[in-house]
Design a protein around this motif. Structure first.
Motif, PDB file in Angstrom:
ATOM      1  N   VAL A  60     -47.098 -24.198  25.828  1.00 20.53           N
ATOM      2  CA  VAL A  60     -46.354 -24.363  27.085  1.00 20.53           C
ATOM      3  C   VAL A  60     -46.763 -25.681  27.758  1.00 20.53           C
ATOM      4  O   VAL A  60     -47.927 -25.859  28.108  1.00 20.53           O
ATOM      5  N   LEU A  78     -39.757 -26.405  26.587  1.00 23.98           N
ATOM      6  CA  LEU A  78     -41.052 -26.541  25.916  1.00 23.98           C
ATOM      7  C   LEU A  78     -41.241 -27.881  25.191  1.00 23.98           C
ATOM      8  O   LEU A  78     -42.174 -28.033  24.419  1.00 23.98           O
ATOM      9  N   ARG A 126     -52.553 -28.299  26.583  1.00 26.80           N
ATOM     10  CA  ARG A 126     -51.673 -27.119  26.523  1.00 26.80           C
ATOM     11  C   ARG A 126     -52.515 -25.912  26.147  1.00 26.80           C
ATOM     12  O   ARG A 126     -52.987 -25.820  25.009  1.00 26.80           O
TER      13      ARG A 126
END
Ligand SMILES: Nc1ncnc2c1ncn2[C@@H]1O[C@H](COP(=O)(O)OP(=O)(O)OP(=O)(O)O)[C@@H](O)[C@H]1O
Length: 440
Positions: free
Chosen positions: A221, A353, A434
């Protein structure tokens, strides 16, 4: 398991006679998946619509069948590794956010998620129900983060809006310790906006969420960090109280969806009350209407401040800064996702994303013109081709506020509201690390 049933295909339906002797039809579009049992039998998992007080709900049912008609073979699904108890079994945790959206998460759990986990043989999961706005934060600190630090694979099934994901994200990004294994998060959208869920293609209700739970795979993400000038405060308790943004000196919030100032932030802030929440996503339109048509008959507010954008360009991705010419604005928003609600396509060029951040802005205009732009956003994101709208790819944005009244210095970070101090600022930058995966 009761005796498997004989089935036939009738058009685009599965036909069978139940053990009670009743003829039944299941439309193919209502079938979630087919599971392969010890040969030669199969289980068909399907949604059954239930109507209560005029509102449509679904519950998940199962029948065992004797043989597999060819038409069903594309629906045979293997249990994905994020749910499977094999070599290195993940800890599966289900979080039911009872306060999300219009309060349906518990019913969704009982009617569809719990049956699904049972049918796929996953009995030993941890189940949590929220009791306050702090519950997911506490769980993230005491369970999810601990496990991630110790390298334990985990799957977190979130029955919530964006809020649940953002609470976990905040806890992870504030942790100073390295993450051993990123958790896999599955969204079963039960909130109001469900921006992230809508953006990754979970279009309506819990049904697509279950399909993704079974068929999706993890993607990291992308996240942004919003750093505020030191006197800025978090607005809580329906606007009645203020709290520190964080416990250390960074004054930073993390987000995965949207950072905004102007009309969007004001309408999110104004509509986050118990009374407004009863109206579901209509609460945003209702609050927008009040902001665009102030009760004293004056035109909509002109938000004053200096906006500086940082973009990267050229083959070496050199950074360049540019200040927005105007010092008055109506709408200024940075986002990592295409959709803020199911039909509200704020950034049509965004790919969920992919980590790109887009900036959308328009200056002061009449209520009618602003409503027109918002309507275009609901019509496939056509607002971005209007001359009045700035729509660009950015690395960062800084706003230096020039407003006297606090209510015009409210910033929205993924639904949370920060009141920036007088002459204060905010800087929103893409975050390099991330730490969470989303099943999509
Ligand atoms: N039992 C509870 N009591 C009080 N607050 C709760 C409870 N359960 C959840 N909450 C809070 O309610 C809010 C729900 O946020 P969430 O994002 O999940 O839904 P939403 O705001 O309706 O949807 P979205 O963010 O997608 O628009 C969160 O702040 C959460 O912490």
């Amino acid at each position: 398991m009761s005796d498997p049933l004989a089935v036939d295909i009738a058009g685009s339906s599965l036909k069978y006679t139940s053990h009670a002797g009743v003829e039944c039809l299941i439309d193919f579009s209502d079938i979630l998946c087919v599971l392969s049992n010890p040969a030669p039998t199969y289980s068909v998992l399907f949604f059954q619509k239930t109507e209560l007080d005029g509102s449509e709900d679904f519950s998940l049912k199962k029948i065992d069948i004797k043989s597999l008609p060819a038409a069903l073979s594309p629906l045979v699904t293997k249990i994905p590794s994020h749910l499977r108890y094999e070599d290195e079994p993940p800890v599966v945790q289900v979080v039911v956010s009872t306060g999300s959206g219009i309060g349906k998460a518990k019913t969704v759990f009982q009617d569809v998620v719990r049956p699904l986990l049972k049918y796929i043989g996953l009995e030993s999961y941890e189940l949590y129900e929220t009791e306050s706005p702090q519950t997911i934060i506490e769980l993230a600190q005491s369970k999810f983060l601990e496990r991630a630090h110790s390298g334990v694979p985990q799957t977190i099934i979130l029955l919530s809006g964006d809020g649940g994901l953002i609470d976990i994200l905040e806890v992870f990004y504030r942790s100073k310790k390295a993450i051993g294994v990123s958790p896999n998060i599955v969204l079963i959208p039960c909130g109001t906006g469900n921006a992230m869920a809508s953006s990754i293609g979970l279009r309506s209700g819990p049904v697509p969420g279950l399909s993704t739970l079974l068929r999706g795979s993890p993607s990291p993400v992308p996240v942004f960090a919003a750093r505020f000038s030191p006197g800025s405060r978090l607005v809580i308790d329906e606007g009645r109280q203020r709290a520190d943004i964080d416990t250390d000196a960074h004054h930073t919030l993390y987000g995965a969806v949207v950072a905004s100032w102007g009309l969007h932030a004001a309408l999110v802030a104004d509509s986050d009350t118990f009374e407004y929440r009863k109206f579901g996503s209509d609460r945003f339109k209702m609050a927008a209407n009040e902001l665009l048509h102030p009760s004293d008959g004056t035109p909509p507010h002109k938000f004053k401040g200096k906006i500086t954008l940082t973009a990267s360009s050229g083959p070496d991705e050199a950074r360049c800064q540019e200040t927005v010419d105007a010092l008055e604005h109506m709408y200024a928003l940075a986002t990592l996702v295409p959709r803020l609600e199911k039909e509200f396509l704020i950034s049509p060029e965004s790919v969920p994303l992919d980590g790109k951040m887009r900036f959308i802005r328009f200056g002061p205009m009449s209520a009618e013109e602003a409503m027109h732009l918002m309507t275009l956003a609901y019509q496939g994101g056509r607002h971005v081709i209007e001359d009045t709208v700035t729509y660009v790819d950015i690395e960062a944005v800084r706003i230096d506020f020039q407003e006297d009244e606090e209510k015009w210095r409210r910033v929205c970070i993924d639904g949370k509201i920060v009141a920036v101090e007088r002459d204060g600022w905010v800087e929103i930058c893409k975050e390099p690390s991330r730490l969470l995966n989303l099943i999509n």
